[in-house]
Scaffold this motif. Structure first.
Motif, PDB file in Angstrom:
ATOM      1  N   ALA A 131       7.664   2.065  -1.711  1.00  8.88           N
ATOM      2  CA  ALA A 131       6.395   2.053  -0.975  1.00  8.88           C
ATOM      3  C   ALA A 131       5.713   0.712  -1.147  1.00  8.88           C
ATOM      4  CB  ALA A 131       5.505   3.185  -1.457  1.00  8.88           C
ATOM      5  N   GLU A 184       1.460  -0.761   3.404  1.00  9.82           N
ATOM      6  CA  GLU A 184       0.760   0.426   3.897  1.00  9.82           C
ATOM      7  C   GLU A 184       1.608   1.183   4.910  1.00  9.82           C
ATOM      8  OE1 GLU A 184      -3.650   1.363   5.789  1.00  9.82           O
ATOM      9  OE2 GLU A 184      -3.007  -0.721   5.479  1.00  9.82           O
ATOM     10  N   GLN A 216       4.266   3.084   3.101  1.00 12.58           N
ATOM     11  CA  GLN A 216       3.663   4.248   2.422  1.00 12.58           C
ATOM     12  C   GLN A 216       3.442   5.391   3.412  1.00 12.58           C
ATOM     13  OE1 GLN A 216       0.104   2.879   0.428  1.00 12.58           O
ATOM     14  NE2 GLN A 216       1.267   1.314  -0.676  1.00 12.58           N
TER      15      GLN A 216
END
Lengths: 182, 182, 182
Positions: free
Chosen positions: C37, C40, C43
């Motif tokens: 991750a 953003e 993720q």
């Protein structure tokens, strides 16, 4: 009535195969073109495609409101041929600059979500045969730009949803169809 | 004699599968390499390919005049293996900078059109077995440059024309062949 | 036990199909996630994938030492699902900037070669069912950067090696599986 998805890469022969299926149906063909003649290159591509289609087909240009266009022209004696879904997707995703997703959120604009939902709904209800042409765009290297990745994602999602709703699905490569479903 | 097209993505195992078909034929193999050893990377790729081929194969390097090379080496007891058509296409399209198409016109240079016509003609007439290796390059996102789109278009058109002229066509992915024709 | 490779383009439905195979096995599923991750966007993608998986699956995150992770969790009553090999390859190739190959040499870093050898070894020895997800990245236009070409090459080589070691191989497109082996 039958619903058929014909998809493949650029210049794979997918449009020609879809047109062959339309001709074989013996039905009245309504051809829905989703491309917009923006620049000179695109105009040349559209003109070339148009020359290659039978003269008695009805051509409808509809860049955005695809569900409405299909519903309007669908009858039990008609085959609606849509060429192509990927260009329609591109029109919807990129027509409203303000709706660009923030990187990391990956949400399509509301206008696209609505149009997609309406289109998939029409696909369930339609009383004519439908042949849909789409592109496979996800088998290359992952593109560097976030917007390109987002487009590849949405194109893949759309192909999956449409394939699930169709009775028959063909992947075309080098002009040769491969039945994936039906 | 048989004409076979083996196509697939980069590092799909298409060359290995084509070479396996050539070995299985039991015929004398003439290997026509279309790559030019331009830079160091390309030299390394060519050298690696050459090491992997049987020592008794005859290797012919021909970057442009493919029809002549096939005609010259074709006999009923020979199998001609061409690796690969996409590199040959690239050589033809990009060998003459002045022949670059204007964006929007999408016409290949005359030299390419002639070479392509001669190649497709030889493919009809040839008295040896022929195995042709080509790339699938159209299943990624549409490239941003007009010249890249033009190359993808011509590569797709060439694959379609060659597949139509061949008796058997295999799409190779992850080293595994999928028969699309024959 | 069986070893299955499920590969396809971006958003082809390959992960969903692999998860379906895992569910159908009736075995205890250990899901090995190879994605890191980082930003953003990644993720968000990981979170979305995780939400879509059954709650009773055991999730293991392993970005690099894949062979160890598989060996550690493999039992005769377990199915190990790895999603995906392409991200793992990317982690290995790009984790050590100093190991970048010189253009023209095309050698992967030693750490990758070792990890790959260990992974392929584990695949031969493992006592659990294994389902491996991978990407097809080689069917677009050849990328312009040498590092991208190198990645495409290594991804293709890995898919070939894994496909050879698996009992069944599926190519997924538009959500539909196509059996290439087994």
């Amino acid at each position: 009535m039958s619903r058929i998805l014909v998809f493949g890469g650029a210049r794979s022969g997918k449009s020609s195969y879809a047109e062959k299926l339309a001709l074989q149906s013996g039905k009245r063909v309504v051809y829905i073109a989703t491309a917009q003649a923006g620049d000179e290159e695109m105009q040349a591509r559209i003109a070339l495609h148009r020359q290659q289609r039978p003269a008695n087909w009805i051509t409808v240009e509809q860049n955005l409101a695809l569900a409405d266009a299909i519903r309007q022209h669908a009858t039990p004696h008609t085959l609606v041929l849509v060429d192509c879904l990927t260009v329609w997707l591109s029109n919807l995703l990129f027509s409203e600059q303000r709706d660009y997703p923030e990187v990391g959120k990956l949400n399509p604009p509301d206008s696209f979500s609505q149009q997609r939902a309406q289109f998939l709904q029409v696909l369930q209800e339609v009383t004519s045969d439908v042949v849909l042409v789409s592109n496979e765009v996800g088998m290359g290297i992952v593109p560097q730009g976030a917007v390109s990745r987002w487009f590849v994602d949405e194109a893949g999602r759309l192909n999956q949803a449409v394939a699930a709703a169709c009775d028959r699905v063909f992947l075309v490569a080098a002009g040769l169809p491969l039945a994936l479903k039906g």
